[in-house]
Motif scaffolding. Structure first.
Motif, PDB file in Angstrom:
ATOM      1  N   ARG A 101     -18.601  10.235   5.200  1.00 13.30           N
ATOM      2  CA  ARG A 101     -18.368   8.940   4.543  1.00 13.30           C
ATOM      3  C   ARG A 101     -17.030   8.927   3.823  1.00 13.30           C
ATOM      4  N   GLU A 102     -16.693  10.017   3.145  1.00 11.42           N
ATOM      5  CA  GLU A 102     -15.406  10.107   2.457  1.00 11.42           C
ATOM      6  C   GLU A 102     -14.248   9.896   3.430  1.00 11.42           C
ATOM      7  N   ALA A 103     -14.446  10.315   4.666  1.00 13.95           N
ATOM      8  CA  ALA A 103     -13.410  10.173   5.691  1.00 13.95           C
ATOM      9  C   ALA A 103     -13.482   8.806   6.383  1.00 13.95           C
ATOM     10  N   GLY A 104     -14.382   7.947   5.921  1.00 10.15           N
ATOM     11  CA  GLY A 104     -14.477   6.606   6.474  1.00 10.15           C
ATOM     12  C   GLY A 104     -15.315   6.491   7.734  1.00 10.15           C
ATOM     13  N   ARG A 105     -16.115   7.493   8.031  1.00  3.50           N
ATOM     14  CA  ARG A 105     -16.963   7.465   9.229  1.00  3.50           C
ATOM     15  C   ARG A 105     -18.255   6.724   8.938  1.00  3.50           C
ATOM     16  N   ARG A 106     -18.757   6.035   9.959  1.00  2.00           N
ATOM     17  CA  ARG A 106     -20.056   5.362   9.858  1.00  2.00           C
ATOM     18  C   ARG A 106     -21.166   6.388   9.998  1.00  2.00           C
TER      19      ARG A 106
END
Length: 81
Positions: free
Chosen positions: A13-18
């Protein structure tokens, strides 16, 4: 420190992944069956998520490898992470 589902999900999530339900199922199965192949994880995941596709498993495995959570295609959890 052993990897947990919560830790992996938070890093993704921190890396912007769903984070989909299917991805959670795959992560849980990988953590529970650390020396399994991607195909074995697929069959285990089908039990909980019957609509899952093998390509989803391979994409998730690839993503986890890129983040350093997996050491190779035989899905060995990276203990150095």
């Amino acid at each position: 420190m052993p990897l947990t589902e919560q830790f992996i999900v938070s890093k993704l999530r921190e890396a912007g992944r769903r984070i989909t339900n299917q991805k959670r199922v795959i992560i849980k199965n990988i953590l529970s069956n650390q020396n399994s192949t991607a195909k074995e994880i697929y069959y285990l995941s089908k039990i909980t998520a019957p609509d899952i596709n093998i390509s989803t498993v391979y994409r998730t495995v690839s993503e986890l490898e890129k983040f350093g959570f997996l050491s190779d295609r035989n899905i060995r959890i990276c203990s150095a992470c």
